[in-house]
Design an enzyme around this catalytic site. Structure first.
Site, PDB file in Angstrom:
ATOM      1  N   GLU A  62       1.074  -1.095   0.086  1.00  0.00           N
ATOM      2  CA  GLU A  62       0.025  -0.145  -0.120  1.00  0.00           C
ATOM      3  C   GLU A  62       0.985   1.307  -0.148  1.00  0.00           C
ATOM      4  O   GLU A  62       0.481   2.668  -0.689  1.00  0.00           O
ATOM      5  CB  GLU A  62      -0.926   0.361   0.954  1.00  0.00           C
ATOM      6  CG  GLU A  62      -1.900   1.090   1.353  1.00  0.00           C
ATOM      7  CD  GLU A  62      -2.265   1.629   2.661  1.00  0.00           C
ATOM      8  OE1 GLU A  62      -3.771   2.376   2.713  1.00  0.00           O
ATOM      9  OE2 GLU A  62      -1.890   1.310   3.383  1.00  0.00           O
ATOM     10  N   TRP A  84      -8.430  -2.060  -0.384  1.00  0.00           N
ATOM     11  CA  TRP A  84      -9.415  -1.009  -0.631  1.00  0.00           C
ATOM     12  C   TRP A  84     -10.089  -1.653  -1.415  1.00  0.00           C
ATOM     13  O   TRP A  84     -10.639  -0.799  -2.364  1.00  0.00           O
ATOM     14  CB  TRP A  84      -8.278  -0.417  -1.736  1.00  0.00           C
ATOM     15  CG  TRP A  84      -7.791   0.866  -0.661  1.00  0.00           C
ATOM     16  CD1 TRP A  84      -5.725   0.803   0.017  1.00  0.00           C
ATOM     17  CD2 TRP A  84      -7.481   2.199   0.171  1.00  0.00           C
ATOM     18  NE1 TRP A  84      -5.672   1.627   0.955  1.00  0.00           N
ATOM     19  CE2 TRP A  84      -6.594   2.577   0.710  1.00  0.00           C
ATOM     20  CE3 TRP A  84      -9.051   2.731  -0.829  1.00  0.00           C
ATOM     21  CZ2 TRP A  84      -6.965   4.512   0.971  1.00  0.00           C
ATOM     22  CZ3 TRP A  84      -8.882   4.138  -0.232  1.00  0.00           C
ATOM     23  CH2 TRP A  84      -7.999   5.191   1.159  1.00  0.00           C
ATOM     24  N   TYR A 148      -4.718   9.415  -1.702  1.00  0.00           N
ATOM     25  CA  TYR A 148      -3.327  10.045  -1.196  1.00  0.00           C
ATOM     26  C   TYR A 148      -2.524  10.118  -1.940  1.00  0.00           C
ATOM     27  O   TYR A 148      -1.548  11.309  -2.224  1.00  0.00           O
ATOM     28  CB  TYR A 148      -3.143   8.996  -0.072  1.00  0.00           C
ATOM     29  CG  TYR A 148      -3.730   8.678   0.636  1.00  0.00           C
ATOM     30  CD1 TYR A 148      -3.774   8.867   2.043  1.00  0.00           C
ATOM     31  CD2 TYR A 148      -4.950   7.380   1.014  1.00  0.00           C
ATOM     32  CE1 TYR A 148      -4.918   8.854   3.310  1.00  0.00           C
ATOM     33  CE2 TYR A 148      -5.708   7.357   2.343  1.00  0.00           C
ATOM     34  CZ  TYR A 148      -5.631   9.198   3.441  1.00  0.00           C
ATOM     35  OH  TYR A 148      -6.500   8.243   4.459  1.00  0.00           O
ATOM     36  N   CYS A 201      -8.121   9.646   5.988  1.00  0.00           N
ATOM     37  CA  CYS A 201      -8.176   9.906   7.256  1.00  0.00           C
ATOM     38  C   CYS A 201      -6.672  10.272   7.606  1.00  0.00           C
ATOM     39  O   CYS A 201      -6.699  10.401   9.073  1.00  0.00           O
ATOM     40  CB  CYS A 201      -7.784   7.709   8.208  1.00  0.00           C
ATOM     41  SG  CYS A 201      -9.909   6.883   7.431  1.00  0.00           S
ATOM     42  N   ARG A 221      -7.543  12.353  11.098  1.00  0.00           N
ATOM     43  CA  ARG A 221      -8.288  12.648  11.537  1.00  0.00           C
ATOM     44  C   ARG A 221      -9.242  11.551  12.181  1.00  0.00           C
ATOM     45  O   ARG A 221     -10.418  11.749  13.051  1.00  0.00           O
ATOM     46  CB  ARG A 221      -9.543  14.137  10.263  1.00  0.00           C
ATOM     47  CG  ARG A 221      -9.979  12.917   9.478  1.00  0.00           C
ATOM     48  CD  ARG A 221     -10.313  13.427   8.087  1.00  0.00           C
ATOM     49  NE  ARG A 221     -11.014  12.613   6.648  1.00  0.00           N
ATOM     50  CZ  ARG A 221     -11.791  12.147   7.421  1.00  0.00           C
ATOM     51  NH1 ARG A 221     -12.834  12.021   8.241  1.00  0.00           N
ATOM     52  NH2 ARG A 221     -12.450  10.853   6.528  1.00  0.00           N
ATOM     53  N   ASP A 224      -9.364   4.485  13.464  1.00  0.00           N
ATOM     54  CA  ASP A 224     -10.611   2.989  13.579  1.00  0.00           C
ATOM     55  C   ASP A 224      -8.815   1.597  14.409  1.00  0.00           C
ATOM     56  O   ASP A 224      -7.771   1.734  13.963  1.00  0.00           O
ATOM     57  CB  ASP A 224     -10.387   2.529  12.273  1.00  0.00           C
ATOM     58  CG  ASP A 224     -11.306   1.114  12.582  1.00  0.00           C
ATOM     59  OD1 ASP A 224     -10.714   0.028  13.794  1.00  0.00           O
ATOM     60  OD2 ASP A 224     -11.468  -0.050  11.573  1.00  0.00           O
TER      61      ASP A 224
END
Length: 319
Positions: A62, A84, A148, A201, A221, A224
């Site tokens: 990733e 994803w 991203y 995130c 922000r 999880d």
């Protein structure tokens, strides 16, 4: 026993003790706190959890995907990385092209309805194969928008130009390591509402150089804690190691600052299991010294050594 792992386990305990019940976008429900910071000394080992197995291969593929500026899940699927899939799949099943069984609210329904879960798994496998083998389908439905990698490597300006934030930051670290502007942002307010499958995130990160060591602070922000945060810690620790390698620096700290730090209500039993386990010794990262640029590093250039975790703990992803 690792201080790094204790830092993460303390976050779990803190949110369990002090968190407030909140509803969320996915409909799952959480307990949440706002504002929390963790610090990891990267010199004591690579911060990959040992109280449950965390798959380094997924983290590395990733991150390389981000670094290359890629936003299509085909690369991830080619590396057997499925983290994803749900967001791309959601775009497909909500499109006019999709003609299969109703997949409304598939994230929650697949956990509680075994008949639906079978349909969902069949459609997901079909979706993955089409992304891997059909170029036109992959271009339309494997694409996640300006997430991203796009923001890191090709930020759009109001003048119609693009900025390679990551390349510029690496160059600045080499030329002016005392700069206070060593920042990469993934949060682009223009793209968030309409051009991203999922708003970022982990929204921005900043590097800091002192005494020949490179540190990194991430602001996240939305966090999880059970599923996502172990990946994020390892991913940004890996990024810090890679940038330090290119810039001829040692690694310092990874500082992780969280906004909405939450535990999903369907992860509670898994967390209790993890907290009953004893942490082990952290592994070490091996990076191919012949690769001088982070933009040239591939999967075969990265490996984890002496990683002896306890078994993985499965938990559903909230989509």
């Amino acid at each position: 026993m690792s201080n790094s792992e204790q830092t993460y386990l303390q976050l779990l305990k803190y949110v369990l003790e002090h968190g407030t019940k909140k509803e969320d976008r996915t409909g799952t429900g959480t307990i949440s706190v706002f504002g929390y910071q963790m610090r990891f000394d990267l010199s004591e080992g690579f911060p990959l959890l040992t109280t449950k197995r965390v798959p380094f291969r997924l983290i590395a593929s990733e991150l390389i995907w981000f670094i290359q500026g890629d936003t299509n899940i085909r690369y991830l699927l080619q590396h057997n990385n499925n983290i994803w899939n749900e967001w791309a799949f959601k775009r497909w099943v909500e499109s006019t092209v999709y003609t299969g069984p109703d997949m409304t609210n598939f994230g929650l329904r697949s956990q509680t309805d075994s008949a639906f879960a079978a349909d969902y798994n069949e459609q997901m496998e079909l979706f993955k194969q089409k992304v891997l083998t059909d170029d036109r389908f992959a271009e339309e439905f494997g694409e996640l928008g300006n997430v991203y990698g796009k923001q890191w490597r090709e930020w759009k300006t109001s003048q119609g130009d693009t900025i390679d934030q990551l390349k510029d930051v690496v160059a600045t670290i080499k030329q002016n390591p005392d700069s206070r502007r060593l920042i990469v942002s993934a949060w682009n307010p223009e793209d968030v509402p309409s051009n991203m499958a999922l708003p970022p995130c982990h929204t921005m990160f900043q590097f800091y150089v002192t005494n020949g060591k490179l540190s990194c602070q991430l602001y996240q922000r939305s966090a999880d804690i059970f599923l996502g945060i172990p990946f994020n810690i390892a991913s940004y620790a890996l990024l810090t190691n890679m940038v330090a390698h290119e810039c001829g620096l040692e690694v310092g700290e990874f500082i992780h600052t969280l906004g909405d730090a939450h535990i999903y209500t369907n992860h509670m039993e898994q967390i209790k299991t993890q907290l009953n386990r004893e942490p082990g010794t952290l592994p070490t990262l091996a990076l191919n010294a012949d690769k001088k640029s982070i933009f040239d590093i591939a999967m075969e250039d990265l490996s984890i050594e002496n990683y002896n975790p306890q078994p993985a703990i499965k938990a559903p992803v909230a989509v």
